[in-house]
Design an enzyme around this catalytic site. Structure first.
Site, mmCIF file in Angstrom:
data_model
loop_
_atom_site.group_PDB
_atom_site.id
_atom_site.type_symbol
_atom_site.label_atom_id
_atom_site.label_comp_id
_atom_site.label_asym_id
_atom_site.label_seq_id
_atom_site.Cartn_x
_atom_site.Cartn_y
_atom_site.Cartn_z
ATOM 1 N N ASN A 1 0.827 -1.140 -0.213
ATOM 2 C CA ASN A 1 0.103 -0.042 -0.203
ATOM 3 C C ASN A 1 0.874 1.630 -0.061
ATOM 4 O OD1 ASN A 1 -1.282 2.203 0.682
ATOM 5 N ND2 ASN A 1 -2.027 1.862 2.509
ATOM 6 N N HIS B 1 -9.606 1.568 5.950
ATOM 7 C CA HIS B 1 -8.134 0.863 6.282
ATOM 8 C C HIS B 1 -8.476 2.235 7.383
ATOM 9 C CE1 HIS B 1 -4.331 2.393 6.537
ATOM 10 N NE2 HIS B 1 -3.981 1.721 6.217
ATOM 11 N N GLU C 1 -5.314 -5.484 10.931
ATOM 12 C CA GLU C 1 -4.368 -3.969 10.352
ATOM 13 C C GLU C 1 -4.431 -4.065 11.893
ATOM 14 O OE1 GLU C 1 -2.461 -3.321 6.789
ATOM 15 O OE2 GLU C 1 -3.782 -1.784 7.432
HETATM 16 C C1 PEP Z 1 -0.971 -0.155 6.647
HETATM 17 O O1 PEP Z 1 -1.262 0.998 6.422
HETATM 18 O O2 PEP Z 1 -1.922 -1.170 6.256
HETATM 19 C C2 PEP Z 1 0.352 -0.812 6.415
HETATM 20 C C3 PEP Z 1 0.333 -2.128 7.477
HETATM 21 O O3 PEP Z 1 1.188 0.425 7.088
HETATM 22 P P1 PEP Z 1 2.900 -0.295 7.974
HETATM 23 O O4 PEP Z 1 3.065 -1.559 7.141
HETATM 24 O O5 PEP Z 1 3.899 1.061 6.819
HETATM 25 O O6 PEP Z 1 2.050 -0.142 9.191
#
Ligand code: PEP
Length: 256
Positions: free
Chosen positions: A8, A93, A165
């Site tokens: 992403n 997200h 996440e």
């Molecule tokens: C995200 O924002 O989907 C993400 C996983 O970011 P990071 O890998 O930078 O924590």
């Protein structure tokens, strides 16, 4: 099931930089049937990159899309306009939920609109630091999952990817912490349990579940071997081409 590695890019890279990155990534990757490598550039780069991409190696995802197909919605891009250009859409997200105020109703409409336009939603769910501290993780996960999928029929579940996440583990969040593999395993069990309750046993096993939160080349292997995890959603580390390629290589080694 394939192993997913999704980058992403958020609000980074010009169209030219995106195109150069994609060119180099395609050169670095052989075709691999067991892997699903996906990149999510800015909306403005999707059209040119869709003409450049070798879809046998890499797929495109949109970072956003609007649920209505056309009309008086200034500034929006609809999933119907993105149809045929991208294979995936990141939806729900935490940055969309908490910076742009997208609520559950909005997210569920976007999931339905993506599917209607033959785009696979990558539905992101995850608790905040305070929700975890108050012991609300299980409820938050169940609610976000049930609500996000509320317009998805039994026969459409094969068109869904879930990404767990935890908001407190996203690298751009102040005082971000790394989730332990055990913490990830526990929530992935919850996700599969909730899918079983809503859609039955097969669904719970067949829906890809990804993990995202400060994943890099040093910790990718530990998350990829968590039972029930089928891949990774990567923000910051995906901006560094060499690191993203390393993570893909690790994924091939430990999973495929
Ligand atoms: C995200 O924002 O989907 C993400 C996983 O970011 P990071 O890998 O930078 O924590």
């Amino acid at each position: 099931m394939k192993t997913y590695v999704v980058g992403n890019w958020k609000l980074n890279f010009t169209v030219g930089e995106s195109s150069i990155y994609l060119h180099k990534l395609m050169k670095a990757l052989p075709v691999h049937r067991g892997m699903e490598v996906v990149v999510a550039p800015s909306t403005i780069a999707l059209q040119p990159l869709s003409l450049q991409i070798d879809r046998h190696k890499i797929k495109l995802a949109t970072q956003n899309g609007f649920y209505r197909d056309y009309g008086a919605f200034t500034g929006e891009t609809s999933f119907s306009q993105l149809r045929g250009m991208v294979d995936y859409a990141i939806i729900g997200h935490s940055e969309r939920r908490y910076i742009f105020g997208e609520d559950e109703k909005f997210i569920q409409k976007k999931v339905a609109a993506a599917i209607r336009n033959k785009i696979t939603p990558i539905l992101c769910i995850g608790e905040t630091e305070s929700e975890r501290a108050f012991g609300e993780t299980a409820d938050v996960i169940r609610d976000q999952l049930a609500s996000g999928l509320s317009q998805v029929g039994d026969d459409e579940l094969d068109k869904i990817v879930i990404a767990y996440e935890p908001v407190w583990a996203i690298s751009s969040v102040k005082s971000a912490k790394l989730a332990t593999p055990d913490e990830v395993a526990e929530v992935v069990r919850l996700i599969r349990g909730a899918l079983r309750e809503i859609y039955g046993k097969d669904a719970a096993e067949n829906v890809p579940v990804l993990f995202g939160g400060s994943v890099n080349a040093s910790n990718a292997g530990s998350y990829l071997t968590v039972p029930g995890v089928n891949g990774l959603l990567i923000g910051g580390a995906s901006l560094i081409l060499g690191e993203f390629v390393d993570i893909i290589e690790i994924a091939k080694r430990v999973r495929v």
